[in-house]
Write a protein that holds these residues in place. Structure first.
Motif, PDB file in Angstrom:
ATOM      1  N   PHE A   1     -37.158  36.113 -79.101  1.00 33.60           N
ATOM      2  CA  PHE A   1     -37.969  37.365 -77.493  1.00 33.60           C
ATOM      3  C   PHE A   1     -38.489  38.293 -78.474  1.00 33.60           C
ATOM      4  CE2 PHE A   1     -35.721  34.194 -74.816  1.00 33.60           C
ATOM      5  CZ  PHE A   1     -37.115  33.868 -73.603  1.00 33.60           C
ATOM      6  N   MET A   2     -39.328  38.654 -78.680  1.00 40.16           N
ATOM      7  CA  MET A   2     -39.440  39.836 -79.659  1.00 40.16           C
ATOM      8  C   MET A   2     -40.144  40.901 -78.333  1.00 40.16           C
ATOM      9  SD  MET A   2     -39.314  39.059 -83.053  1.00 40.16           S
ATOM     10  CE  MET A   2     -40.150  40.673 -83.462  1.00 40.16           C
ATOM     11  N   ILE A   3     -40.165  41.774 -78.679  1.00 41.50           N
ATOM     12  CA  ILE A   3     -40.296  42.887 -77.758  1.00 41.50           C
ATOM     13  C   ILE A   3     -40.942  44.080 -78.196  1.00 41.50           C
ATOM     14  CG2 ILE A   3     -38.480  44.652 -76.061  1.00 41.50           C
ATOM     15  CD1 ILE A   3     -36.189  43.342 -76.906  1.00 41.50           C
ATOM     16  N   PRO A   4     -42.440  43.699 -77.578  1.00 39.97           N
ATOM     17  CA  PRO A   4     -43.445  45.522 -77.672  1.00 39.97           C
ATOM     18  C   PRO A   4     -43.434  46.545 -76.976  1.00 39.97           C
ATOM     19  CG  PRO A   4     -44.069  43.018 -76.655  1.00 39.97           C
ATOM     20  CD  PRO A   4     -43.074  42.699 -76.674  1.00 39.97           C
ATOM     21  N   GLY A   5     -42.571  47.063 -78.837  1.00 35.55           N
ATOM     22  CA  GLY A   5     -42.193  48.532 -78.387  1.00 35.55           C
ATOM     23  C   GLY A   5     -40.980  48.284 -78.564  1.00 35.55           C
ATOM     24  N   GLY A   6     -40.153  48.157 -78.348  1.00 32.42           N
ATOM     25  CA  GLY A   6     -38.676  47.887 -78.682  1.00 32.42           C
ATOM     26  C   GLY A   6     -37.989  48.239 -79.286  1.00 32.42           C
ATOM     27  N   GLY A   7     -37.137  49.373 -79.643  1.00 27.72           N
ATOM     28  CA  GLY A   7     -36.604  50.032 -80.637  1.00 27.72           C
ATOM     29  C   GLY A   7     -34.594  48.989 -80.867  1.00 27.72           C
ATOM     30  N   HIS A   8     -33.808  49.462 -81.641  1.00 29.67           N
ATOM     31  CA  HIS A   8     -33.363  49.143 -82.031  1.00 29.67           C
ATOM     32  C   HIS A   8     -31.955  48.404 -80.913  1.00 29.67           C
ATOM     33  CE1 HIS A   8     -30.686  47.307 -85.875  1.00 29.67           C
ATOM     34  NE2 HIS A   8     -29.349  48.272 -85.249  1.00 29.67           N
ATOM     35  N   VAL A   9     -31.862  47.010 -80.768  1.00 32.33           N
ATOM     36  CA  VAL A   9     -30.686  46.971 -79.484  1.00 32.33           C
ATOM     37  C   VAL A   9     -31.425  47.489 -77.826  1.00 32.33           C
ATOM     38  CG1 VAL A   9     -28.419  46.492 -78.648  1.00 32.33           C
ATOM     39  CG2 VAL A   9     -28.898  46.902 -81.488  1.00 32.33           C
ATOM     40  N   THR A  10     -31.800  48.442 -78.207  1.00 35.21           N
ATOM     41  CA  THR A  10     -32.054  49.544 -76.859  1.00 35.21           C
ATOM     42  C   THR A  10     -33.123  49.762 -77.452  1.00 35.21           C
ATOM     43  OG1 THR A  10     -31.753  50.109 -75.052  1.00 35.21           O
ATOM     44  CG2 THR A  10     -30.266  50.779 -76.774  1.00 35.21           C
ATOM     45  N   GLY A  11     -33.887  50.991 -75.982  1.00 36.24           N
ATOM     46  CA  GLY A  11     -34.872  51.821 -76.756  1.00 36.24           C
ATOM     47  C   GLY A  11     -36.277  51.690 -76.896  1.00 36.24           C
ATOM     48  N   GLY A  12     -36.884  52.658 -77.424  1.00 32.90           N
ATOM     49  CA  GLY A  12     -38.259  52.540 -78.447  1.00 32.90           C
ATOM     50  C   GLY A  12     -39.126  52.429 -76.808  1.00 32.90           C
ATOM     51  N   MET A  13     -40.562  52.776 -77.098  1.00 34.22           N
ATOM     52  CA  MET A  13     -41.908  52.702 -75.821  1.00 34.22           C
ATOM     53  C   MET A  13     -42.115  52.364 -75.331  1.00 34.22           C
ATOM     54  SD  MET A  13     -41.996  56.505 -76.907  1.00 34.22           S
ATOM     55  CE  MET A  13     -43.694  56.393 -75.634  1.00 34.22           C
ATOM     56  N   GLY A  14     -41.415  51.065 -75.429  1.00 31.10           N
ATOM     57  CA  GLY A  14     -42.048  49.654 -74.566  1.00 31.10           C
ATOM     58  C   GLY A  14     -40.617  49.094 -73.667  1.00 31.10           C
ATOM     59  N   PRO A  15     -41.362  48.215 -72.997  1.00 30.45           N
ATOM     60  CA  PRO A  15     -40.322  47.619 -71.556  1.00 30.45           C
ATOM     61  C   PRO A  15     -38.617  47.116 -72.531  1.00 30.45           C
ATOM     62  CG  PRO A  15     -42.285  47.442 -70.590  1.00 30.45           C
ATOM     63  CD  PRO A  15     -42.069  47.839 -72.846  1.00 30.45           C
ATOM     64  N   ASN A  16     -37.599  47.959 -71.879  1.00 28.69           N
ATOM     65  CA  ASN A  16     -36.685  47.530 -73.118  1.00 28.69           C
ATOM     66  C   ASN A  16     -35.539  47.475 -72.560  1.00 28.69           C
ATOM     67  OD1 ASN A  16     -35.657  50.408 -72.344  1.00 28.69           O
ATOM     68  ND2 ASN A  16     -37.274  50.834 -74.045  1.00 28.69           N
ATOM     69  N   SER A  17     -35.187  47.521 -71.260  1.00 26.18           N
ATOM     70  CA  SER A  17     -33.913  46.680 -70.264  1.00 26.18           C
ATOM     71  C   SER A  17     -34.572  45.281 -70.010  1.00 26.18           C
ATOM     72  CB  SER A  17     -34.009  47.838 -69.612  1.00 26.18           C
ATOM     73  OG  SER A  17     -32.436  47.638 -68.478  1.00 26.18           O
ATOM     74  N   PHE A  18     -33.029  44.286 -69.913  1.00 22.03           N
ATOM     75  CA  PHE A  18     -33.564  43.407 -69.354  1.00 22.03           C
ATOM     76  C   PHE A  18     -31.900  42.645 -69.807  1.00 22.03           C
ATOM     77  CE2 PHE A  18     -34.249  43.823 -73.676  1.00 22.03           C
ATOM     78  CZ  PHE A  18     -34.193  42.599 -74.856  1.00 22.03           C
ATOM     79  N   ASP A  19     -31.897  41.177 -69.294  1.00 22.90           N
ATOM     80  CA  ASP A  19     -30.368  40.249 -68.589  1.00 22.90           C
ATOM     81  C   ASP A  19     -30.545  39.300 -70.037  1.00 22.90           C
ATOM     82  OD1 ASP A  19     -28.070  39.533 -68.174  1.00 22.90           O
ATOM     83  OD2 ASP A  19     -28.136  39.952 -66.084  1.00 22.90           O
ATOM     84  N   ALA A  20     -30.130  39.551 -70.859  1.00 25.02           N
ATOM     85  CA  ALA A  20     -30.232  38.157 -71.956  1.00 25.02           C
ATOM     86  C   ALA A  20     -28.970  36.765 -71.472  1.00 25.02           C
ATOM     87  CB  ALA A  20     -30.524  38.189 -73.472  1.00 25.02           C
ATOM     88  N   LEU A  21     -28.149  37.973 -71.260  1.00 27.49           N
ATOM     89  CA  LEU A  21     -26.915  37.558 -70.635  1.00 27.49           C
ATOM     90  C   LEU A  21     -26.833  36.313 -69.373  1.00 27.49           C
ATOM     91  CD1 LEU A  21     -23.487  36.947 -71.834  1.00 27.49           C
ATOM     92  CD2 LEU A  21     -22.894  38.952 -69.812  1.00 27.49           C
TER      93      LEU A  21
END
Length: 553
Positions: A449-469
């Motif tokens: 899953f690629m995260i548009p605007g996602g940072g390193h593990v978390t953070g970044g300008m895009g939506p970055n909070s999700f539950d992969a577990l």
């Protein structure tokens, strides 16, 4: 806190827990693990304290204490709020691997969760263990065989400690933690999971590749799996700036560049208002458009700064053979390029790792790294020890394991496109399959899953909070493969704040496409689309790289 004194003789306890462990393990193997209703909610204090008497191979259990429900202060002084009652066991695997296991007494969901580390590790990740415990998991973390108080990183010169950090620490922790858990709860966990990011993402991939039987489900965030070449990528830019310091890009320069890229490419996915790119592969911005004209010095970049930006976008390359070593950074990630500023803080990592493990010289000068001969030395002496990059995951697949990998496109530490390169190599190395059929087969157990605007593990300008577990757990336990994960962007990335937007994350090679009508801040306004055009280009590029590697060998 100190452990209470045991109440039963060590010999008696060792016999009892040995019988219990064998019985519980036999139940797991036979698929007859007891139900949640059978959990002994009175396991409590006495048995927890007596864990110090448990006999585990090559392992000394140094503490066993019952922690009451409520707030808990960990060994580093951090307070974790509202935890359930749990048994905390601390242990040490010879010669130097420390780990802890936290086991809920009455709230155990009969599942085990191993959690990963970051950077050079050297500490137990209590901040990852606490939320896992709160969700009902028995959980474990390790310092990977050394202490972060070793500021000189002398542990890298010790082959046993380097091997632990590079490959075996999570495996050793997992085996021992499961033995302790099984003895304490008198049953083995029904399912085992691992989740980690960065170095923890590398650890996750090491489990899937080298120890496929340890976990049923694995989540690898921003995997630093090609760690040796990540270190080369740090040197790739650091050396250039050391030679040409006027090419450094401060925060204002990076924002100027990022704004220009977004203005040129941001509307191609139908959402021009996004402060990030949906798919950076579709952007081909010419940085020279920002170069200062004669007589202009503001709102532009100097010629040296333009060359620095072009250098960062360019793949790290062996200057002798021309071999592709590591992908360049994506368009749209410019604001996160702290490594392109004047100060070179990240070089301490390759300086320590290469200096000690490759050149046997703690004082090695990173500026001297040769982009031909030294590359070969790193790949001979270090890469095999720490890089889980083989594309054959068949053993993990065959045992029924499920793997979710996530990667932010605006990662400030490693290239966003590395996981795509790895994923396409996994497809291409499957025997007897077309690429499309290989994709179908691989997606049965492994999804990226690629995260548009996602940072390193978390953070970044895009939506970055999700539950992969939860997604990998549903895949393992219910056979529900993740078709998408909804990610949320909170104001200031704090979950107690308002929701800025939601967006679906799609399994590669799908992307989220705007429907053209609904609110662009809501995930329901987007649909999953197959991006076969970029997929074909990704596959073609990886084929070329694989063929080039074969010729060079």
């Amino acid at each position: 806190m100190t452990a209470r004194r045991p109440r039963r003789s060590g010999g008696t306890l060792r016999v009892l827990v040995g019988i219990v462990s064998l019985f519980a393990l036999s139940l797991q193997i036979a698929g007859a693990a007891p139900s949640a209703a059978d959990v002994d909610t009175d396991a409590g204090g006495a048995r927890c304290e007596e864990m110090t008497e448990l006999s585990v191979p090559d392992t000394e259990i140094t503490a066993g204490e019952l922690v009451p429900a409520g707030d808990f202060v960990d060994a580093e002084g951090t307070v974790h709020r509202d935890l359930p009652e749990f048994c905390r066991v601390a242990a040490r695997v010879a010669p130097s691997l420390n780990f802890e296991v936290w086991m809920p007494t009455a709230t155990w969901n009969e599942r085990f969760l191993g959690v990963g580390n970051g950077g050079f590790a050297g500490n137990i990740r209590y901040d990852s263990m606490a939320p896992a415990l709160a969700k009902g998991y028995a959980t474990a973390s390790t310092d990977t065989g050394h202490s972060k108080s070793d500021s000189a990183n002398s542990w890298i010169s010790n082959p046993a400690q380097l091997e632990m950090w590079g490959r075996t620490s999570i495996h050793l922790m997992t085996l021992r933690a499961k033995q302790i858990l099984t003895a304490y709860h008198e049953k083995a966990p029904k399912f085992s999971y691992f989740e980690g990011g960065s170095t923890g993402g590398r650890q996750a991939m090491g489990q899937a590749e080298f120890f496929p039987d340890d976990y049923d489900g694995i989540v690898s965030h921003s995997p630093g799996m090609d760690y040796s070449h990540v270190m080369m990528a740090v040197l790739w830019t650091a050396q250039r700036l050391a030679d040409r310091p006027k090419g450094a890009l401060d925060s204002d320069d990076r924002k100027l560049l990022n704004d220009a890229v977004l203005a040129a490419c941001g509307g191609r996915d139908g959402v021009a208002s996004d402060p990030f790119l949906n798919d950076p592969r579709d952007c081909h911005y010419n940085v020279k458009r920002l170069e200062c004209r004669p007589g202009t010095s503001t709102g532009c970049l100097t010629a040296e700064q333009v060359r620095t930006a072009e250098h960062v976008y360019t793949a790290v390359t062996n200057q002798g053979s021309g071999e592709h070593l590591y992908p360049g950074f994506a368009y749209g990630s410019e604001a996160a390029w702290n490594f392109a500023a004047e100060r070179q803080e990240l070089v301490s990592y390759p300086q320590a790792l290469f200096g000690r493990a490759v050149f046997d010289d703690p004082e090695w000068d990173w500026r001297s790294f040769d982009w031909d001969e030294d590359v070969a030395l790193v790949e001979e002496k270090l890469s095999p020890k720490i890089d889980p990059t083989r594309a054959d995951l068949s053993k993990f697949d065959e045992r029924g394991g499920k793997l979710i990998m996530t990667q932010g496109w605006s990662d400030p530490f490693q290239s966003g496109s590395l996981p795509i390169e790895y994923y396409t190599r996994v497809l291409l190395e499957r025997d007897g399959s077309t690429v499309r059929s290989a994709l179908r087969d691989v997606q049965e157990f492994y999804r990226l899953f690629m995260i548009p605007g996602g940072g390193h593990v978390t953070g970044g300008m895009g939506p970055n909070s999700f539950d992969a577990l939860s997604a990998v757990r549903a895949w393992v336990e219910q056979g529900i493969a993740p078709k998408q994960m909804v990610a949320t962007k909170y104001q200031d990335d704090r979950q107690e704040n308002r929701v800025v937007m939601t967006r679906p994350l799609c399994p590669y090679p799908q992307i989220a496409g705007y429907d053209g009508a609904g609110p662009t801040t809501e995930a329901s306004s987007f649909r999953r689309e197959n991006d076969w055009g970029d997929f074909a280009k990704d596959v073609a590029r990886e084929k070329q790289r694989m063929q080039a590697r074969e010729r060079s060998n």
